[in-house]
Scaffold this motif. Structure first.
Motif, mmCIF file in Angstrom:
data_model
loop_
_atom_site.group_PDB
_atom_site.id
_atom_site.type_symbol
_atom_site.label_atom_id
_atom_site.label_comp_id
_atom_site.label_asym_id
_atom_site.label_seq_id
_atom_site.Cartn_x
_atom_site.Cartn_y
_atom_site.Cartn_z
ATOM 1 N N TYR A 127 0.267 -1.048 -0.121
ATOM 2 C CA TYR A 127 0.454 -0.020 -0.258
ATOM 3 C C TYR A 127 0.809 1.204 0.159
ATOM 4 O O TYR A 127 1.985 1.483 0.426
ATOM 5 N N ILE A 128 0.142 2.212 -0.624
ATOM 6 C CA ILE A 128 1.012 3.849 0.211
ATOM 7 C C ILE A 128 0.596 4.660 0.734
ATOM 8 O O ILE A 128 -1.161 4.610 0.254
ATOM 9 N N CYS A 129 0.891 4.855 1.091
ATOM 10 C CA CYS A 129 1.016 6.138 2.726
ATOM 11 C C CYS A 129 0.206 7.093 1.789
ATOM 12 O O CYS A 129 1.000 7.470 1.099
ATOM 13 N N PRO A 130 -0.737 7.793 2.422
ATOM 14 C CA PRO A 130 -1.870 8.806 1.271
ATOM 15 C C PRO A 130 -1.675 9.991 1.751
ATOM 16 O O PRO A 130 -1.547 10.557 1.218
ATOM 17 N N TYR A 131 -0.025 10.618 2.956
ATOM 18 C CA TYR A 131 0.147 11.316 3.365
ATOM 19 C C TYR A 131 1.946 11.415 2.762
ATOM 20 O O TYR A 131 2.287 12.806 2.555
ATOM 21 N N CYS A 132 2.515 10.677 3.088
ATOM 22 C CA CYS A 132 4.243 10.493 2.967
ATOM 23 C C CYS A 132 4.462 10.511 1.713
ATOM 24 O O CYS A 132 5.648 10.528 1.190
ATOM 25 N N ILE A 149 -13.762 16.257 4.767
ATOM 26 C CA ILE A 149 -14.452 16.600 5.005
ATOM 27 C C ILE A 149 -15.290 18.134 5.002
ATOM 28 O O ILE A 149 -15.273 19.284 4.368
ATOM 29 N N ASN A 150 -13.998 19.015 6.029
ATOM 30 C CA ASN A 150 -14.252 19.935 6.147
ATOM 31 C C ASN A 150 -13.282 20.886 5.593
ATOM 32 O O ASN A 150 -13.457 21.632 4.869
ATOM 33 N N ARG A 151 -12.610 20.489 4.811
ATOM 34 C CA ARG A 151 -11.683 20.826 4.038
ATOM 35 C C ARG A 151 -11.596 21.254 2.783
ATOM 36 O O ARG A 151 -12.267 22.167 2.181
ATOM 37 N N TYR A 152 -12.922 19.899 1.843
ATOM 38 C CA TYR A 152 -13.471 20.663 0.944
ATOM 39 C C TYR A 152 -15.083 21.455 1.618
ATOM 40 O O TYR A 152 -14.728 22.332 0.457
ATOM 41 N N ARG A 153 -15.257 21.782 2.170
ATOM 42 C CA ARG A 153 -16.589 22.262 2.905
ATOM 43 C C ARG A 153 -15.950 23.856 2.295
ATOM 44 O O ARG A 153 -16.570 24.699 2.372
ATOM 45 N N ARG A 199 -1.318 17.305 1.844
ATOM 46 C CA ARG A 199 -2.344 16.895 2.413
ATOM 47 C C ARG A 199 -3.914 16.347 1.751
ATOM 48 O O ARG A 199 -4.366 17.043 0.990
ATOM 49 N N PRO A 200 -3.976 15.556 1.236
ATOM 50 C CA PRO A 200 -5.123 15.021 0.095
ATOM 51 C C PRO A 200 -6.212 15.483 0.765
ATOM 52 O O PRO A 200 -6.503 14.966 2.099
ATOM 53 N N LEU A 201 -7.701 15.469 -0.788
ATOM 54 C CA LEU A 201 -8.671 15.077 -0.086
ATOM 55 C C LEU A 201 -8.755 13.042 0.106
ATOM 56 O O LEU A 201 -8.871 13.004 -0.971
ATOM 57 N N LEU A 202 -9.617 12.979 1.080
ATOM 58 C CA LEU A 202 -9.685 11.271 0.467
ATOM 59 C C LEU A 202 -10.948 10.425 0.475
ATOM 60 O O LEU A 202 -11.623 11.160 1.637
ATOM 61 N N TYR A 203 -11.550 10.184 -0.154
ATOM 62 C CA TYR A 203 -12.744 9.108 -0.285
ATOM 63 C C TYR A 203 -12.746 7.805 -0.859
ATOM 64 O O TYR A 203 -11.231 7.153 -1.334
ATOM 65 N N THR A 204 -13.287 7.515 -1.213
ATOM 66 C CA THR A 204 -14.090 5.877 -1.500
ATOM 67 C C THR A 204 -15.292 6.348 -2.623
ATOM 68 O O THR A 204 -16.040 6.925 -2.270
ATOM 69 N N LEU A 205 -14.334 5.299 -3.639
ATOM 70 C CA LEU A 205 -15.378 4.902 -4.546
ATOM 71 C C LEU A 205 -16.678 4.130 -4.586
ATOM 72 O O LEU A 205 -15.660 3.245 -4.534
ATOM 73 N N GLN A 206 -17.654 3.261 -3.915
ATOM 74 C CA GLN A 206 -18.325 2.774 -3.337
ATOM 75 C C GLN A 206 -19.210 2.266 -5.380
ATOM 76 O O GLN A 206 -19.694 2.716 -5.542
ATOM 77 N N PHE A 207 -18.832 1.164 -5.795
ATOM 78 C CA PHE A 207 -19.356 0.623 -6.816
ATOM 79 C C PHE A 207 -21.230 -0.363 -6.395
ATOM 80 O O PHE A 207 -20.484 -1.487 -5.753
ATOM 81 N N THR A 208 -22.247 0.158 -7.401
ATOM 82 C CA THR A 208 -23.670 -1.056 -6.832
ATOM 83 C C THR A 208 -23.757 -1.851 -8.099
ATOM 84 O O THR A 208 -23.498 -1.673 -8.639
ATOM 85 N N LYS A 209 -23.976 -2.548 -7.492
ATOM 86 C CA LYS A 209 -25.309 -3.172 -8.315
ATOM 87 C C LYS A 209 -26.255 -4.394 -7.761
ATOM 88 O O LYS A 209 -26.749 -4.478 -6.647
ATOM 89 N N LYS A 210 -27.166 -4.749 -8.653
ATOM 90 C CA LYS A 210 -28.480 -5.028 -8.137
ATOM 91 C C LYS A 210 -27.902 -7.195 -8.616
ATOM 92 O O LYS A 210 -27.354 -7.267 -8.825
ATOM 93 N N ALA A 239 -7.820 9.216 -3.936
ATOM 94 C CA ALA A 239 -7.221 10.820 -3.230
ATOM 95 C C ALA A 239 -6.603 11.633 -4.501
ATOM 96 O O ALA A 239 -5.701 11.856 -5.054
ATOM 97 N N PHE A 240 -6.918 12.430 -3.799
ATOM 98 C CA PHE A 240 -6.793 14.387 -4.623
ATOM 99 C C PHE A 240 -6.251 15.094 -4.253
ATOM 100 O O PHE A 240 -6.389 15.364 -3.392
ATOM 101 N N PHE A 241 -5.195 15.586 -5.085
ATOM 102 C CA PHE A 241 -4.064 17.034 -4.248
ATOM 103 C C PHE A 241 -4.634 17.903 -4.777
ATOM 104 O O PHE A 241 -3.893 18.024 -6.871
ATOM 105 N N ASP A 242 -3.950 19.404 -4.421
ATOM 106 C CA ASP A 242 -4.132 20.258 -5.584
ATOM 107 C C ASP A 242 -3.327 21.256 -4.392
ATOM 108 O O ASP A 242 -2.584 21.445 -3.642
ATOM 109 N N ALA A 243 -2.443 20.633 -5.555
ATOM 110 C CA ALA A 243 -0.678 21.084 -5.729
ATOM 111 C C ALA A 243 -0.843 22.603 -6.513
ATOM 112 O O ALA A 243 -1.074 23.145 -7.266
ATOM 113 N N ALA A 244 0.247 23.537 -5.849
ATOM 114 C CA ALA A 244 0.567 25.521 -6.334
ATOM 115 C C ALA A 244 1.385 25.267 -7.332
ATOM 116 O O ALA A 244 2.176 24.213 -7.437
#
Length: 408
Positions: A11-16, A154-158, A186-197, A212-217
């Protein structure tokens, strides 16, 4: 063979952004007992750039990580008992930077998508609108749900993205450099869940990826050595969205100078592409005849500002057709071919030649995060996002997360 595959899983640490084996993880004790009082954590404090070490919970490894072969193939331990007080902890931390890892780490596929570009290309606006679009529109079309992993996301995106654009209808201030603002690293971290019946027609989750989304200057990309230290995540990413401003190209500026308010001139687009390429090649230790495997989406932002110099029949004058759970390959091919032709006119073929030589997979896109050139007071009065999702969906398609179809 199966055991070998498990042993190599990491795995890759999403911070370092350091890579580790699944079993190579540490824990932080949250006990408040006298046997386990907070202690200085120099690793975490140095990573965060604090002036003095912060007192935090004791850091330890699981007793099941002693090296026995059977324990290694189990993957990442979910909890461990503190070696000082005996209390059980589920707080997993990165062994390199001691940041608390998301609870989903190691369970799902991790896709780090780097969004980069020079100053004033609209990176922050792009991330703001893209995440909102995934929540409101892409989720319905592709049967997926986007969930923030932690309160910081949540707070940073808002506060930094959604409120300025969608609530106040104001442009976002320029992103500060990661060298001076730790929050940018630090990234904006999300899980993207795909669903089906399922067979009982009940909705179930069948695939989950971590994003993980980053906004680099922009200024963090102006020097190659700065990119190496501040934007280490780039060469560990699963895909790169490189935003370029067509209004920075001399030929485009000359065509629009009499009728369009032009931004200040910033770094040359070709220079940024060359630095990005050199960074990845060096980090991956690639030979001259080896191509970069990371998919690269070259997206020209502010495409609304150049529509007056486009052909009326241009594919960029129409919305994309990526609906019903698939990526429209015909639409992508039309847009890619058109912009590639324009790029050859705008940049004298230097960019396309570099891409063909260095990248296995790349695609051209045109989009507008706002769909409108803000007024001098930086207010957004006519908000019409345009093709914002195209590069993101293309990256998902390249990783076989979504399917692709070709219209007849």
């Amino acid at each position: 063979m199966v055991i070998d595959k498990v042993l190599k899983k990491d795995y890759i640490c999403p911070y370092c952004f350091n890579r580790h084996k699944l079993h190579d993880v540490k824990f932080r004790c949250k006990s408040e007992s006298e046997e386990c009082i907070p202690e200085p954590d120099e690793v975490f404090s140095n990573f965060k750039g604090f002036n003095r070490p912060r007192d935090m919970g004791h850091v330890f490894r699981s007793s099941n990580q002693s090296g026995a072969f059977g324990n290694f193939i189990k993957g990442m331990p979910e909890d461990a008992n503190c070696d000082q007080c005996g209390e059980n902890s589920t707080v997993k931390i990165c062994p390199s930077c001691h940041s608390e890892l998301p609870s989903t780490i190691g369970q799902y596929e991790d896709l780090i998508f780097a969004v980069i570009g020079v100053k004033e290309t609209g990176k922050s606006h792009y991330i703001s609108v893209l995440i909102d679009k995934i929540k409101r529109e892409i989720g319905d079309s592709y049967e997926c749900n986007l969930h923030p992993i932690d309160d910081e996301t949540i707070n940073r995106y808002r506060d930094d993205f959604w409120t300025p654009v969608f609530k106040k209808r104001e442009t976002i201030h320029a992103t500060r450099s990661g060298r001076s603002d730790e929050k940018v690293r630090r990234p904006l971290l999300y899980t993207l869940q795909f669903t089906k019946k399922n067979m009982l027609q009940k909705t179930v989750i069948h695939k989950v990826i971590t994003l993980a989304f980053f906004d680099a200057a922009g200024e963090d990309l102006d020097q190659e050595d700065t990119m190496l230290t501040v934007n280490k995540y780039i060469y560990n990413s699963a895909g790169v969205i490189l935003l370029l401003d067509p209004l920075q190209l001399d030929s485009v500026r000359n065509s629009l100078s009499d009728s369009t308010r032009l931004p200040n001139v910033n770094s040359d687009s070709l220079e940024i592409l060359f630095r990005l390429t050199n960074l990845i090649r060096k980090a991956k230790n690639l030979k001259q005849n080896e191509k970069i495997q990371i998919p690269l989406a070259i997206a020209f932002s502010k495409i609304d500002a150049v529509q007056k110099i486009l052909d009326p029949s241009s594919a960029l004058n129409f919305p994309s057709y990526h609906t019903n759970g698939s990526f429209d390959l015909r639409d992508f091919e039309n847009v890619h071919a058109e912009i590639e032709t324009l790029v050859k006119e705008w940049t004298e073929t230097g960019m396309t030649r570099s891409l063909e030589t260095n990248y296995k997979n790349y695609g051209f896109f045109g989009l507008s995060s706002l769909g409108y050139n803000p007024d001098m007071d930086m207010k957004i009065k006519d908000f019409k996002p345009y093709r914002v999702e195209d590069p993101f969906l293309w990256l998902l398609y390249k990783h076989k997360i979504i399917k692709g179809t070709k219209r007849k």
